[in-house]
Scaffold this motif. Structure first.
Motif, PDB file in Angstrom:
ATOM      1  N   HIS A 203     -39.905   4.622 131.701  1.00 27.78           N
ATOM      2  CA  HIS A 203     -40.956   4.058 131.391  1.00 27.78           C
ATOM      3  C   HIS A 203     -42.345   4.470 132.166  1.00 27.78           C
ATOM      4  O   HIS A 203     -43.355   4.908 131.461  1.00 27.78           O
ATOM      5  CB  HIS A 203     -41.161   2.566 131.226  1.00 27.78           C
ATOM      6  N   LEU A 204     -41.984   4.533 133.430  1.00 28.76           N
ATOM      7  CA  LEU A 204     -43.121   4.837 134.396  1.00 28.76           C
ATOM      8  C   LEU A 204     -43.369   6.467 134.133  1.00 28.76           C
ATOM      9  O   LEU A 204     -44.579   6.744 134.055  1.00 28.76           O
ATOM     10  CB  LEU A 204     -42.562   4.582 135.767  1.00 28.76           C
ATOM     11  N   GLU A 205     -42.525   7.074 134.168  1.00 29.50           N
ATOM     12  CA  GLU A 205     -42.599   8.595 134.179  1.00 29.50           C
ATOM     13  C   GLU A 205     -43.288   9.050 132.674  1.00 29.50           C
ATOM     14  O   GLU A 205     -44.308   9.787 132.633  1.00 29.50           O
ATOM     15  CB  GLU A 205     -41.376   9.389 133.910  1.00 29.50           C
ATOM     16  N   VAL A 217     -44.519  14.295 138.033  1.00 30.83           N
ATOM     17  CA  VAL A 217     -43.331  13.507 137.686  1.00 30.83           C
ATOM     18  C   VAL A 217     -43.372  12.419 138.747  1.00 30.83           C
ATOM     19  O   VAL A 217     -43.169  12.767 139.854  1.00 30.83           O
ATOM     20  CB  VAL A 217     -42.005  13.942 137.581  1.00 30.83           C
ATOM     21  N   PRO A 218     -43.524  11.154 138.455  1.00 30.17           N
ATOM     22  CA  PRO A 218     -43.831  10.044 139.614  1.00 30.17           C
ATOM     23  C   PRO A 218     -42.185   9.407 139.722  1.00 30.17           C
ATOM     24  O   PRO A 218     -41.358   9.798 138.885  1.00 30.17           O
ATOM     25  CB  PRO A 218     -44.608   8.736 139.088  1.00 30.17           C
ATOM     26  N   ILE A 266     -45.202  10.956 144.103  1.00 25.12           N
ATOM     27  CA  ILE A 266     -45.669  11.808 142.929  1.00 25.12           C
ATOM     28  C   ILE A 266     -45.496  13.268 143.738  1.00 25.12           C
ATOM     29  O   ILE A 266     -45.547  13.405 144.715  1.00 25.12           O
ATOM     30  CB  ILE A 266     -47.115  11.541 142.734  1.00 25.12           C
ATOM     31  N   ARG A 267     -44.906  14.174 142.820  1.00 24.36           N
ATOM     32  CA  ARG A 267     -44.334  15.370 143.098  1.00 24.36           C
ATOM     33  C   ARG A 267     -43.476  15.375 144.300  1.00 24.36           C
ATOM     34  O   ARG A 267     -43.487  16.435 145.223  1.00 24.36           O
ATOM     35  CB  ARG A 267     -45.809  16.324 143.293  1.00 24.36           C
ATOM     36  N   LEU A 283     -51.148   5.632 138.488  1.00 28.94           N
ATOM     37  CA  LEU A 283     -49.616   4.928 138.845  1.00 28.94           C
ATOM     38  C   LEU A 283     -49.729   3.633 138.838  1.00 28.94           C
ATOM     39  O   LEU A 283     -48.792   3.007 137.983  1.00 28.94           O
ATOM     40  CB  LEU A 283     -49.172   5.358 140.384  1.00 28.94           C
ATOM     41  N   ALA A 284     -50.521   2.903 139.128  1.00 28.39           N
ATOM     42  CA  ALA A 284     -50.676   1.305 139.041  1.00 28.39           C
ATOM     43  C   ALA A 284     -50.802   1.088 137.736  1.00 28.39           C
ATOM     44  O   ALA A 284     -50.187   0.078 137.335  1.00 28.39           O
ATOM     45  CB  ALA A 284     -51.648   0.795 139.939  1.00 28.39           C
ATOM     46  N   LEU A 285     -51.529   1.710 136.826  1.00 29.63           N
ATOM     47  CA  LEU A 285     -51.691   1.322 135.429  1.00 29.63           C
ATOM     48  C   LEU A 285     -50.422   1.447 134.640  1.00 29.63           C
ATOM     49  O   LEU A 285     -50.003   0.710 133.850  1.00 29.63           O
ATOM     50  CB  LEU A 285     -52.934   2.069 134.908  1.00 29.63           C
TER      51      LEU A 285
END
Length: 366
Positions: A203-205, A217-218, A266-267, A283-285
């Motif tokens: 989901h995060l990615e 890509v986080p 991140i990266r 990223l927080a959002l």
């Protein structure tokens, strides 16, 4: 799930206020320091049994008062509930449908809330401790047994640390009972953290790419000492035994889920050190949006959303993503702002103007 009404008595800036909420969108606006955030905090405390900020419970009681009360009607799959929270000093009493809740596990996970706060950027930039707390709180809403195991673990940890700090002539055998208890509850905590990080990751990615417009890509990183072929619990016991001299010298337990590192990259780089403000906000959002997706996919429930003045922290791209999400979100939303012009949400809604802890209510399209 719908919060239908709320009654506040001596909660922060609210001496006595009653609210009747819209089942979809509730806009709460007014100047700064008038009580908008306090209202969201009361809702969070009522439904999640804790404020959404790290504060002492006695700080939630209006100045000059000895206690405060929060009462709400919640409509859920289980029917219509009446929830009542009484704070007196640091003591909290919860009643569900008139009966005192003696065990938190009875109500933990019954209601689901996701909050968006300006301070959420600290989940990226702040301490590992804050990220551990966030992850554990999320897991507790998805799997209430996690709360029981956290409490068992910390109770055993206090006892083990007390022996390490105060007992002369301490031997490894004297810690075996506490090592076993720590390993039993601690291995469950570690296992669930791995499980839910794995569920959050896709989901995060996906969502980060949408919010940031980047292909970077986080990732969520969870660092704990490895288990063994016998499993996490046996590996946990061996790790504690191997650290006996180190723990004895320092007077506390140096291994376990209370020391594990939760972080983001991140990266491939540590986001707490190298992410720009824009990347951290994206990223927080993405993390909070992923939380919504995880609650819905895991529990089959739609959480209530609480958004506190988040538009002031976002650029136009991120605002566009957020309002697009909210327009299609099927559940109940509470959102604060200093001006109604900051909120771009269509459809029927209820509007509350907050001034000095008092609410003026209107209804309709705004």
């Amino acid at each position: 799930m719908i919060l239908k009404s709320l009654i506040l008595r001596n909660f922060r800036s609210y001496a006595a206020e009653n609210f009747s909420f819209h089942e979809r969108i509730n806009l709460i606006y007014g100047d700064n320091a008038q009580g908008k955030t306090n209202l969201l905090e009361a809702i969070h405390l009522l439904l999640m049994q804790r404020p959404f900020k790290q504060v002492k419970l006695e700080e939630l009681i209006s100045f000059g008062s000895s206690e405060c009360r929060i009462k709400g009607e919640v409509e859920s799959e289980a029917g219509l509930d009446e929830v009542h929270v009484l704070l007196s000093g640091e003591k909290k009493t919860i009643r569900l449908n008139g009966k005192i809740v003696y065990k938190a596990s009875r109500i933990t996970g019954r209601y689901n809330v996701v909050s968006f706060l300006p301070s959420d950027i600290e989940l990226v930039k702040g301490s590992p401790q804050g990220r551990r707390r966030y992850l554990d709180a999320l897991i507790c809403t998805l799997e209430p047994a996690h709360l029981r195991d956290l409490r068992l673990y910390h109770r055993s940890l206090l006892q083990r640390n007390a022996l390490l700090a105060r007992t002369s002539g301490l031997t490894r055998e004297m810690l075996e009972v506490w090592d076993s208890r720590l390993a039993e509850s601690g291995s469950l905590i570690i296992s669930r953290r791995h499980k839910y990080i794995g569920l959050l990751r896709p989901h995060l990615e996906r969502i980060y790419k949408l919010t940031s417009g980047e292909d970077a890509v986080p990732d969520i990183v969870y660092r704990t000492s490895p288990g063994s072929d016998d499993g996490i619990e046996e590996g946990f016991k061996r790790e504690l035994a191997s650290r006996f001299d180190k723990d004895k010298g320092r007077g506390h337990t140096t291994y376990g889920p209370h020391r594990d590192v939760v972080g983001f990259t991140i990266r491939g780089k540590d986001a707490s050190l190298f992410a720009s403000q824009g990347e951290a906000k994206s990223l927080a959002l993405a993390l909070k949006t992923s939380e919504i997706e995880l609650v819905r996919s895991t529990l089959g429930k739609t959480p209530i959303l609480l958004l506190d003045d988040v538009t002031s922290e976002l650029d136009e791209r991120r605002k566009g993503f957020l309002f697009g999400l909210l327009d299609t979100f099927p559940g109940q939303i509470f959102i604060t702002a200093t001006s109604l012009g900051d909120i771009h949400l269509g459809g029927e809604k209820r509007v509350f103007r907050i001034r000095a802890g008092r609410a003026e209510q209107t209804q309709g399209n705004v």
